[in-house]
Design a protein around this motif. Structure first.
Motif, PDB file in Angstrom:
ATOM      1  N   LEU A  41       0.837  -1.208   0.000  1.00 50.77           N
ATOM      2  CA  LEU A  41       0.000   0.000   0.000  1.00 50.77           C
ATOM      3  C   LEU A  41       0.869   1.254   0.000  1.00 50.77           C
ATOM      4  O   LEU A  41       0.627   2.180  -0.778  1.00 50.77           O
ATOM      5  CB  LEU A  41      -0.942  -0.003   1.198  1.00 50.77           C
ATOM      6  N   ARG A  42       1.876   1.287   0.834  1.00 51.27           N
ATOM      7  CA  ARG A  42       2.764   2.462   0.886  1.00 51.27           C
ATOM      8  C   ARG A  42       3.481   2.679  -0.447  1.00 51.27           C
ATOM      9  O   ARG A  42       3.656   3.806  -0.899  1.00 51.27           O
ATOM     10  CB  ARG A  42       3.784   2.301   2.013  1.00 51.27           C
ATOM     11  N   SER A  43       3.877   1.593  -1.083  1.00 47.30           N
ATOM     12  CA  SER A  43       4.545   1.684  -2.379  1.00 47.30           C
ATOM     13  C   SER A  43       3.599   2.264  -3.438  1.00 47.30           C
ATOM     14  O   SER A  43       3.985   3.138  -4.212  1.00 47.30           O
ATOM     15  CB  SER A  43       5.033   0.302  -2.802  1.00 47.30           C
ATOM     16  N   GLU A  44       2.359   1.775  -3.461  1.00 40.59           N
ATOM     17  CA  GLU A  44       1.379   2.285  -4.416  1.00 40.59           C
ATOM     18  C   GLU A  44       1.067   3.758  -4.156  1.00 40.59           C
ATOM     19  O   GLU A  44       0.885   4.538  -5.093  1.00 40.59           O
ATOM     20  CB  GLU A  44       0.099   1.448  -4.358  1.00 40.59           C
ATOM     21  N   LEU A  45       1.011   4.135  -2.885  1.00 36.29           N
ATOM     22  CA  LEU A  45       0.761   5.534  -2.540  1.00 36.29           C
ATOM     23  C   LEU A  45       1.912   6.424  -3.004  1.00 36.29           C
ATOM     24  O   LEU A  45       1.686   7.513  -3.548  1.00 36.29           O
ATOM     25  CB  LEU A  45       0.549   5.684  -1.026  1.00 36.29           C
ATOM     26  N   ARG A  46       3.145   5.967  -2.811  1.00 37.20           N
ATOM     27  CA  ARG A  46       4.306   6.752  -3.245  1.00 37.20           C
ATOM     28  C   ARG A  46       4.279   7.011  -4.742  1.00 37.20           C
ATOM     29  O   ARG A  46       4.627   8.093  -5.204  1.00 37.20           O
ATOM     30  CB  ARG A  46       5.606   6.055  -2.859  1.00 37.20           C
ATOM     31  N   LYS A  47       3.870   5.984  -5.525  1.00 33.42           N
ATOM     32  CA  LYS A  47       3.787   6.143  -6.973  1.00 33.42           C
ATOM     33  C   LYS A  47       2.792   7.230  -7.352  1.00 33.42           C
ATOM     34  O   LYS A  47       2.964   7.906  -8.361  1.00 33.42           O
ATOM     35  CB  LYS A  47       3.367   4.830  -7.634  1.00 33.42           C
ATOM     36  N   GLY A  48       1.750   7.408  -6.538  1.00 31.57           N
ATOM     37  CA  GLY A  48       0.723   8.403  -6.815  1.00 31.57           C
ATOM     38  C   GLY A  48       0.990   9.764  -6.192  1.00 31.57           C
ATOM     39  O   GLY A  48       0.139  10.642  -6.245  1.00 31.57           O
ATOM     40  N   GLY A  49       2.144   9.934  -5.564  1.00 33.59           N
ATOM     41  CA  GLY A  49       2.456  11.225  -4.942  1.00 33.59           C
ATOM     42  C   GLY A  49       1.786  11.388  -3.584  1.00 33.59           C
ATOM     43  O   GLY A  49       1.397  12.493  -3.208  1.00 33.59           O
ATOM     44  N   ALA A  50       1.635  10.285  -2.866  1.00 32.03           N
ATOM     45  CA  ALA A  50       1.010  10.317  -1.548  1.00 32.03           C
ATOM     46  C   ALA A  50       1.840   9.479  -0.585  1.00 32.03           C
ATOM     47  O   ALA A  50       2.772   8.786  -0.999  1.00 32.03           O
ATOM     48  CB  ALA A  50      -0.415   9.779  -1.629  1.00 32.03           C
ATOM     49  N   GLU A  51       1.497   9.573   0.693  1.00 27.99           N
ATOM     50  CA  GLU A  51       2.213   8.780   1.687  1.00 27.99           C
ATOM     51  C   GLU A  51       1.304   8.467   2.857  1.00 27.99           C
ATOM     52  O   GLU A  51       0.353   9.193   3.127  1.00 27.99           O
ATOM     53  CB  GLU A  51       3.484   9.514   2.098  1.00 27.99           C
ATOM     54  N   MET A  52       1.598   7.359   3.541  1.00 24.48           N
ATOM     55  CA  MET A  52       0.808   6.930   4.687  1.00 24.48           C
ATOM     56  C   MET A  52       1.657   7.000   5.944  1.00 24.48           C
ATOM     57  O   MET A  52       2.826   6.618   5.939  1.00 24.48           O
ATOM     58  CB  MET A  52       0.320   5.495   4.477  1.00 24.48           C
ATOM     59  N   LYS A  53       1.031   7.504   7.003  1.00 25.32           N
ATOM     60  CA  LYS A  53       1.722   7.618   8.286  1.00 25.32           C
ATOM     61  C   LYS A  53       0.787   7.113   9.376  1.00 25.32           C
ATOM     62  O   LYS A  53      -0.352   7.559   9.485  1.00 25.32           O
ATOM     63  CB  LYS A  53       2.084   9.086   8.541  1.00 25.32           C
ATOM     64  N   VAL A  54       1.249   6.149  10.174  1.00 26.40           N
ATOM     65  CA  VAL A  54       0.469   5.631  11.294  1.00 26.40           C
ATOM     66  C   VAL A  54       0.813   6.477  12.517  1.00 26.40           C
ATOM     67  O   VAL A  54       1.987   6.744  12.779  1.00 26.40           O
ATOM     68  CB  VAL A  54       0.805   4.146  11.556  1.00 26.40           C
ATOM     69  N   ALA A  55      -0.226   6.915  13.234  1.00 25.67           N
ATOM     70  CA  ALA A  55      -0.001   7.741  14.417  1.00 25.67           C
ATOM     71  C   ALA A  55      -1.134   7.544  15.416  1.00 25.67           C
ATOM     72  O   ALA A  55      -2.220   7.094  15.053  1.00 25.67           O
ATOM     73  CB  ALA A  55       0.098   9.207  14.022  1.00 25.67           C
ATOM     74  N   LYS A  56      -0.866   7.924  16.644  1.00 23.86           N
ATOM     75  CA  LYS A  56      -1.899   7.872  17.674  1.00 23.86           C
ATOM     76  C   LYS A  56      -2.899   8.997  17.432  1.00 23.86           C
ATOM     77  O   LYS A  56      -2.547  10.061  16.922  1.00 23.86           O
ATOM     78  CB  LYS A  56      -1.269   8.018  19.059  1.00 23.86           C
ATOM     79  N   LYS A  57      -4.140   8.744  17.822  1.00 26.11           N
ATOM     80  CA  LYS A  57      -5.222   9.704  17.583  1.00 26.11           C
ATOM     81  C   LYS A  57      -4.945  11.064  18.202  1.00 26.11           C
ATOM     82  O   LYS A  57      -5.138  12.101  17.569  1.00 26.11           O
ATOM     83  CB  LYS A  57      -6.544   9.169  18.129  1.00 26.11           C
ATOM     84  N   ASN A  58      -4.494  11.055  19.460  1.00 22.55           N
ATOM     85  CA  ASN A  58      -4.274  12.342  20.122  1.00 22.55           C
ATOM     86  C   ASN A  58      -3.144  13.131  19.457  1.00 22.55           C
ATOM     87  O   ASN A  58      -3.191  14.362  19.413  1.00 22.55           O
ATOM     88  CB  ASN A  58      -4.043  12.172  21.631  1.00 22.55           C
ATOM     89  N   LEU A  59      -2.150  12.437  18.897  1.00 24.60           N
ATOM     90  CA  LEU A  59      -1.074  13.141  18.198  1.00 24.60           C
ATOM     91  C   LEU A  59      -1.584  13.725  16.874  1.00 24.60           C
ATOM     92  O   LEU A  59      -1.185  14.815  16.477  1.00 24.60           O
ATOM     93  CB  LEU A  59       0.108  12.201  17.955  1.00 24.60           C
ATOM     94  N   ILE A  60      -2.484  12.998  16.211  1.00 24.45           N
ATOM     95  CA  ILE A  60      -3.098  13.514  14.979  1.00 24.45           C
ATOM     96  C   ILE A  60      -3.897  14.766  15.298  1.00 24.45           C
ATOM     97  O   ILE A  60      -3.834  15.773  14.571  1.00 24.45           O
ATOM     98  CB  ILE A  60      -3.999  12.439  14.327  1.00 24.45           C
ATOM     99  N   GLN A  61      -4.651  14.740  16.399  1.00 24.63           N
ATOM    100  CA  GLN A  61      -5.470  15.887  16.779  1.00 24.63           C
ATOM    101  C   GLN A  61      -4.605  17.106  17.125  1.00 24.63           C
ATOM    102  O   GLN A  61      -4.915  18.229  16.724  1.00 24.63           O
ATOM    103  CB  GLN A  61      -6.377  15.509  17.948  1.00 24.63           C
ATOM    104  N   ILE A  62      -3.520  16.893  17.840  1.00 24.08           N
ATOM    105  CA  ILE A  62      -2.612  17.990  18.195  1.00 24.08           C
ATOM    106  C   ILE A  62      -1.972  18.560  16.924  1.00 24.08           C
ATOM    107  O   ILE A  62      -1.891  19.779  16.744  1.00 24.08           O
ATOM    108  CB  ILE A  62      -1.527  17.515  19.193  1.00 24.08           C
ATOM    109  N   ALA A  63      -1.538  17.688  16.028  1.00 26.12           N
ATOM    110  CA  ALA A  63      -0.910  18.137  14.778  1.00 26.12           C
ATOM    111  C   ALA A  63      -1.894  18.926  13.926  1.00 26.12           C
ATOM    112  O   ALA A  63      -1.522  19.919  13.294  1.00 26.12           O
ATOM    113  CB  ALA A  63      -0.373  16.939  13.998  1.00 26.12           C
ATOM    114  N   ALA A  64      -3.151  18.517  13.898  1.00 24.86           N
ATOM    115  CA  ALA A  64      -4.170  19.246  13.128  1.00 24.86           C
ATOM    116  C   ALA A  64      -4.346  20.655  13.674  1.00 24.86           C
ATOM    117  O   ALA A  64      -4.463  21.620  12.909  1.00 24.86           O
ATOM    118  CB  ALA A  64      -5.494  18.494  13.151  1.00 24.86           C
ATOM    119  N   LYS A  65      -4.351  20.789  14.996  1.00 24.12           N
ATOM    120  CA  LYS A  65      -4.464  22.127  15.610  1.00 24.12           C
ATOM    121  C   LYS A  65      -3.260  22.983  15.235  1.00 24.12           C
ATOM    122  O   LYS A  65      -3.399  24.148  14.875  1.00 24.12           O
ATOM    123  CB  LYS A  65      -4.562  22.022  17.131  1.00 24.12           C
ATOM    124  N   GLU A  66      -2.061  22.404  15.335  1.00 25.95           N
ATOM    125  CA  GLU A  66      -0.844  23.161  15.038  1.00 25.95           C
ATOM    126  C   GLU A  66      -0.732  23.521  13.563  1.00 25.95           C
ATOM    127  O   GLU A  66      -0.122  24.522  13.213  1.00 25.95           O
ATOM    128  CB  GLU A  66       0.388  22.378  15.495  1.00 25.95           C
TER     129      GLU A  66
END
Length: 176
Positions: A41-66
């Protein structure tokens, strides 16, 4: 193993940079995939100009605010979540993930962020099914070319018919 405070700060910084740079973000469930499937999946995403990152929910929420992104609520992030960031084409990451999900039932789009707004599950799937910019340009070019081609054929048709008729007439006419 639990992340240290420094690791969490680094991950939030990384997520914030990716969110600020991304043209669209979709959240997906991934639990149940093998390492080989995630790598594919990550390889296919890279070919399309995208990337996948696994993270904890609270870290995603903090990053969205920042990153000054819309608020990401707990309801938007059910289960274990991976973020798919699209950098060039906004539909690249969602469409690759959606296609991958057809063969892998553990992968499900659960929401996202696009154009400064949060996306529900159905909106994320809708974004995934929109044709890419290149496909839309091809469709548009075909639509523009179609009337011109039809017009050229209709103009050429009477002349061609007239030339055929004259040719047949000349074959039948007595020679003097």
């Amino acid at each position: 193993m639990a992340l240290t405070r420094d690791q969490k700060v680094a991950q939030v910084k990384d997520l914030t940079q990716k969110m600020a740079k991304a043209t669209s973000i979709v959240f997906t469930n991934y639990l149940g995939l093998t390492v080989a499937q995630i790598t594919k999946l990550r390889s296919e995403l890279r070919k399309g100009g995208a990337e996948m990152k696994v993270a904890k929910k609270n870290l995603i929420q903090i990053a969205a605010k920042e990153a000054n992104a819309p608020e990401v609520t707990d309801e938007m992030l059910p289960g274990d979540i991976a973020c798919v960031f699209s950098y060039e084409e906004p539909t690249a990451g969602p469409s690759v993930t959606h296609k991958f999900a057809k063969d892998h039932p553990f992968v499900k789009l659960v929401g996202g962020i696009f154009d400064g707004k949060t996306l529900s599950k159905t909106e994320a799937v809708s974004l995934a099914t929109i044709p890419s910019r290149q496909q839309l340009l091809g469709i548009f070019a075909g639509m523009i070319q179609s009337p011109i081609s039809s017009f050229a054929r209709s103009i050429g048709s009477p002349l061609t018919s007239f030339a055929r008729a004259m040719s047949e007439y000349s074959k039948k006419a007595p020679t003097a």
